[in-house]
Scaffold this active site. Structure first.
Site, PDB file in Angstrom:
ATOM      1  N   GLY A  16       0.785  -1.232   0.000  1.00 11.34           N
ATOM      2  CA  GLY A  16       0.000   0.000   0.000  1.00 11.34           C
ATOM      3  C   GLY A  16       0.814   1.276   0.000  1.00 11.34           C
ATOM      4  O   GLY A  16       0.267   2.362   0.217  1.00 11.34           O
ATOM      5  N   SER A  17       2.099   1.175  -0.261  1.00 11.70           N
ATOM      6  CA  SER A  17       2.962   2.355  -0.186  1.00 11.70           C
ATOM      7  C   SER A  17       2.964   3.177  -1.466  1.00 11.70           C
ATOM      8  O   SER A  17       3.354   4.341  -1.456  1.00 11.70           O
ATOM      9  CB  SER A  17       4.386   1.936   0.169  1.00 11.70           C
ATOM     10  OG  SER A  17       4.845   0.936  -0.726  1.00 11.70           O
ATOM     11  N   ASP A  64       9.313  -7.501   4.165  1.00 13.68           N
ATOM     12  CA  ASP A  64       9.745  -8.116   2.914  1.00 13.68           C
ATOM     13  C   ASP A  64       8.863  -9.331   2.665  1.00 13.68           C
ATOM     14  O   ASP A  64       9.125 -10.425   3.179  1.00 13.68           O
ATOM     15  CB  ASP A  64      11.211  -8.527   3.007  1.00 13.68           C
ATOM     16  CG  ASP A  64      11.703  -9.250   1.753  1.00 13.68           C
ATOM     17  OD1 ASP A  64      10.952  -9.324   0.759  1.00 13.68           O
ATOM     18  OD2 ASP A  64      12.843  -9.757   1.779  1.00 13.68           O
ATOM     19  N   VAL A  65       7.822  -9.166   1.862  1.00 13.51           N
ATOM     20  CA  VAL A  65       6.864 -10.259   1.690  1.00 13.51           C
ATOM     21  C   VAL A  65       7.404 -11.382   0.808  1.00 13.51           C
ATOM     22  O   VAL A  65       6.754 -12.428   0.685  1.00 13.51           O
ATOM     23  CB  VAL A  65       5.512  -9.754   1.139  1.00 13.51           C
ATOM     24  CG1 VAL A  65       4.836  -8.815   2.129  1.00 13.51           C
ATOM     25  CG2 VAL A  65       5.665  -9.122  -0.226  1.00 13.51           C
ATOM     26  N   TYR A 150       5.421 -13.337 -14.437  1.00 14.37           N
ATOM     27  CA  TYR A 150       4.343 -12.396 -14.117  1.00 14.37           C
ATOM     28  C   TYR A 150       2.992 -12.994 -14.495  1.00 14.37           C
ATOM     29  O   TYR A 150       2.051 -13.003 -13.692  1.00 14.37           O
ATOM     30  CB  TYR A 150       4.566 -11.075 -14.864  1.00 14.37           C
ATOM     31  CG  TYR A 150       3.595  -9.984 -14.446  1.00 14.37           C
ATOM     32  CD1 TYR A 150       3.785  -9.300 -13.257  1.00 14.37           C
ATOM     33  CD2 TYR A 150       2.482  -9.667 -15.223  1.00 14.37           C
ATOM     34  CE1 TYR A 150       2.901  -8.305 -12.854  1.00 14.37           C
ATOM     35  CE2 TYR A 150       1.602  -8.687 -14.833  1.00 14.37           C
ATOM     36  CZ  TYR A 150       1.809  -8.003 -13.645  1.00 14.37           C
ATOM     37  OH  TYR A 150       0.924  -7.037 -13.245  1.00 14.37           O
ATOM     38  N   ALA A 151       2.893 -13.547 -15.707  1.00 14.65           N
ATOM     39  CA  ALA A 151       1.625 -14.113 -16.148  1.00 14.65           C
ATOM     40  C   ALA A 151       1.229 -15.310 -15.282  1.00 14.65           C
ATOM     41  O   ALA A 151       0.076 -15.415 -14.830  1.00 14.65           O
ATOM     42  CB  ALA A 151       1.725 -14.528 -17.617  1.00 14.65           C
ATOM     43  N   ALA A 152       2.162 -16.219 -15.038  1.00 20.41           N
ATOM     44  CA  ALA A 152       1.854 -17.413 -14.248  1.00 20.41           C
ATOM     45  C   ALA A 152       1.490 -17.055 -12.811  1.00 20.41           C
ATOM     46  O   ALA A 152       0.578 -17.640 -12.217  1.00 20.41           O
ATOM     47  CB  ALA A 152       3.045 -18.370 -14.268  1.00 20.41           C
ATOM     48  N   LYS A 154       0.146 -14.265 -11.715  1.00 19.11           N
ATOM     49  CA  LYS A 154      -1.168 -13.632 -11.640  1.00 19.11           C
ATOM     50  C   LYS A 154      -2.285 -14.641 -11.871  1.00 19.11           C
ATOM     51  O   LYS A 154      -3.361 -14.543 -11.264  1.00 19.11           O
ATOM     52  CB  LYS A 154      -1.247 -12.475 -12.634  1.00 19.11           C
ATOM     53  CG  LYS A 154      -0.298 -11.319 -12.303  1.00 19.11           C
ATOM     54  CD  LYS A 154      -0.543 -10.752 -10.914  1.00 19.11           C
ATOM     55  CE  LYS A 154       0.323  -9.531 -10.624  1.00 19.11           C
ATOM     56  NZ  LYS A 154       0.042  -8.946  -9.287  1.00 19.11           N
TER      57      LYS A 154
END
Length: 244
Positions: A16-17, A64-65, A150-152, A154
């Site tokens: 949320g930053s 750091d998630v 990125y695609a996988a 999401k």
């Protein structure tokens, strides 16, 4: 009280930053919620002057998630959590995602941490009969040239929304998400600030403009509100018609 009045509600926005997550955080705050965000920098002051970042009135913790242990160790900002927004995400260009290191980094942030963050707050959400809102992407429904991770990731986030929505419904927790198209943030500057790419992208969007963080915030507010009380496990596509 309107259906989008969140006075007295506790909201945590992971990621949320800045960007979409920051727009969501400020939208909940504007509607009365107490809002806390998790970000990557050491302190909230390090976001001063950063484009797309406004931490006014928001609580802040650096987490750091990409590290499950950091998620587990992070202090919970609230005893009872009404809304958990998972808006963390990254993308690597120039075919970096085809390397093991690039793949692992993107998957850790974009999909692994979605599950780890949700589980971290399952009990707090159950206590409040709360809501989870996952920000994924239209990339979860289409191929993305040069960005396999990125695609996988999401697509994985979309699937997690379905599975968690089903699993947690008996506890009174609704889990939903939305899939943005092209939103004007720092992650999309590779397109929005390149004249030829920009015009090519706009030509594919029926509504004729890029999305804004405020557009996304409206969807998050809806999904977390009583107006969506019979909706769970769903991911709404919010892309101006891009994927039509």
């Amino acid at each position: 009280m309107s259906d989008t009045d969140f006075t007295g509600k506790n909201v945590l926005v992971v990621g949320g930053s800045s960007g979409i997550g920051n727009g969501i955080a400020q939208a909940f705050r504007a509607r009365g919620a107490v809002v806390h965000v998790w970000g990557t920098r050491a302190s909230a002051s390090e976001y001063d002057g950063v484009e797309g970042s406004d931490l006014t009135g928001l609580g802040y913790t650096q987490v750091d998630v990409s590290d499950p242990d950091a998620i587990a160790a992070a202090p919970g900002p609230f005893g009872q959590l009404d809304v958990l927004v998972l808006s963390q995400g990254t993308v690597l260009y120039r075919r970096q995602e085809f390397s093991r290191e690039g793949w692992d980094k993107v998957m850790a942030i974009n999909v692994d941490s979605v599950l780890h963050c949700a589980q971290r707050f399952e009990a707090a959400l159950a206590a409040a009969k709360g809501n989870v809102v996952v920000v994924s992407s239209v990339a979860g429904f289409t191929a993305v040239m040069g960005n396999p991770a990125y695609a996988a990731s999401k697509a994985g986030a979309v699937s997690l929304v379905k599975t968690l929505g089903q699993a947690w419904a008996p506890q009174g927790i609704r889990v939903n998400g939305f899939a943005p198209g092209l939103v004007d943030t720092k992650l999309t500057k590779v397109t929005t600030e390149h004249p030829q790419r920009r015009e090519r992208a706009l030509s594919k969007i029926p509504l004729g403009r890029f999305g804004l963080p405020d557009d996304m915030a409206g969807v998050a507010l809806f999904l977390a509100s009583p107006m969506a009380s019979y909706v769970t496990g769903q991911t709404l596509i919010v892309d101006g018609g891009l994927t039509l």
